[in-house]
Design a protein around this motif. Sequence first.
Motif, PDB file in Angstrom:
ATOM      1  N   MET A 120       3.374  -3.659 -13.164  1.00 37.25           N
ATOM      2  CA  MET A 120       3.143  -3.367 -11.757  1.00 37.25           C
ATOM      3  C   MET A 120       4.406  -2.741 -11.168  1.00 37.25           C
ATOM      4  O   MET A 120       5.465  -2.733 -11.801  1.00 37.25           O
ATOM      5  N   TRP A 121       4.266  -2.177  -9.973  1.00 38.22           N
ATOM      6  CA  TRP A 121       5.383  -1.552  -9.254  1.00 38.22           C
ATOM      7  C   TRP A 121       6.017  -0.427 -10.071  1.00 38.22           C
ATOM      8  O   TRP A 121       7.207  -0.146  -9.951  1.00 38.22           O
TER       9      TRP A 121
ATOM     10  N   ILE B  97       0.085   0.275  -9.454  1.00 45.98           N
ATOM     11  CA  ILE B  97      -0.513  -0.951  -8.915  1.00 45.98           C
ATOM     12  C   ILE B  97       0.602  -1.811  -8.336  1.00 45.98           C
ATOM     13  O   ILE B  97       1.604  -2.081  -9.002  1.00 45.98           O
ATOM     14  N   THR B  98       0.441  -2.219  -7.097  1.00 47.75           N
ATOM     15  CA  THR B  98       1.435  -3.024  -6.401  1.00 47.75           C
ATOM     16  C   THR B  98       0.754  -4.226  -5.740  1.00 47.75           C
ATOM     17  O   THR B  98      -0.450  -4.420  -5.878  1.00 47.75           O
TER      18      THR B  98
ATOM     19  N   ARG C  66      -3.750  -9.870  -2.246  1.00 49.41           N
ATOM     20  CA  ARG C  66      -4.223  -8.489  -2.281  1.00 49.41           C
ATOM     21  C   ARG C  66      -3.297  -7.590  -3.086  1.00 49.41           C
ATOM     22  O   ARG C  66      -2.071  -7.623  -2.917  1.00 49.41           O
ATOM     23  N   SER C  67      -3.901  -6.775  -3.960  1.00 45.62           N
ATOM     24  CA  SER C  67      -3.174  -5.800  -4.763  1.00 45.62           C
ATOM     25  C   SER C  67      -3.712  -4.407  -4.430  1.00 45.62           C
ATOM     26  O   SER C  67      -4.811  -4.268  -3.883  1.00 45.62           O
TER      27      SER C  67
ATOM     28  N   PHE D  92       0.830  -1.208   0.000  1.00 43.92           N
ATOM     29  CA  PHE D  92       0.000   0.000   0.000  1.00 43.92           C
ATOM     30  C   PHE D  92       0.869   1.265   0.000  1.00 43.92           C
ATOM     31  O   PHE D  92       0.665   2.188  -0.796  1.00 43.92           O
ATOM     32  N   TYR D  93       1.866   1.310   0.883  1.00 48.20           N
ATOM     33  CA  TYR D  93       2.723   2.493   0.965  1.00 48.20           C
ATOM     34  C   TYR D  93       3.528   2.690  -0.309  1.00 48.20           C
ATOM     35  O   TYR D  93       3.706   3.809  -0.782  1.00 48.20           O
ATOM     36  N   TRP D  94       4.029   1.585  -0.880  1.00 48.99           N
ATOM     37  CA  TRP D  94       4.812   1.710  -2.109  1.00 48.99           C
ATOM     38  C   TRP D  94       3.943   2.240  -3.256  1.00 48.99           C
ATOM     39  O   TRP D  94       4.405   3.052  -4.075  1.00 48.99           O
TER      40      TRP D  94
END
Length: 310
Positions: free
Chosen positions: A89-90, A73-74, A111-112, A38-40
Amino acid sequence: MAFEIVQAGMLSLIQDNGRNGYAELGLTQGGPMDPLSFYWANRLCSNPLEASSVEVTFGGLQLVCHQDCTIAITGAPLKVLLDDQAMPMWSSFTVKAGQKLELGHPAKGVRSYLAVSGGFKIKPQFGSTSTVVREQIGGLAGKALAKGDRLPGEGQIQPHQMLPFAYRPKFSQQITLRLIAGYQQKLFSSQQKRRLFNSEYRVTDQCDRMGYRLSGEKVNASSQQLVSEGICLGAVQFPADGQPIVMMNDHQTIGGYPKMGAVLSLDLAQLAQCQRGAIVRFVAVEIGEAQQLLKEQFDKIRQQALVPVS
């Protein structure tokens, strides 16, 4: 409105950093089950770490964008399509008004997280936008996202950046949970403690945002006749059947089962990404070491350089 929900998936929820400080009112904290991912996601969008984002459980979310914005999106790895074009992603990227975003289903992990630059502009309730469906609070009217819902945002455009591969979380079906002992450890004999720390447990199908029930060697306390008291995030309860239950973000605020201690919050993020059948082991950790590990992780999230993407 930044996005309109076309398909909500199994469970998609607005989350921020959580509703802390209201347990005396019976309100649990909520917040992201995997706070590191979430933080990333927010950092990739140049947001404050606690900005409101969407937690997507087992994928399946589809949205249409109504204004240009930058997103990231992570979390659990899944296929990301923007107008049928695969996106990474990332890494943050720009979505144009009228484009459709689709999230597939993760082969591993659970969870993403979807963040948008500027965050989703949701009205807080009791200091937080985090959705707790059981309490019908937070998010959009206290409910999971549904087809037709609209998510407000500012539509900011930010430079694209990515998190280097070396710093991305690894999702595994074999994890170790570091346990910080609590005062009720005295209810467990040395033999029972050894049994816990020398056994393997498996995640059962009774696992959700409230708690993860594990199955394995029974661990019994000397008494089950306890007065109900407050429960913290990560508390490990042992009901009469001796099978551990790890309290997660939407846990009840009080309970009376014996507790040996609480799992380090960093490790809860790994547990939250475990599917049914995952193997879990426990190890003991002192509170001073746990605090240092937590500080180091948050320093990394705040200070780790992101790589510009052209």
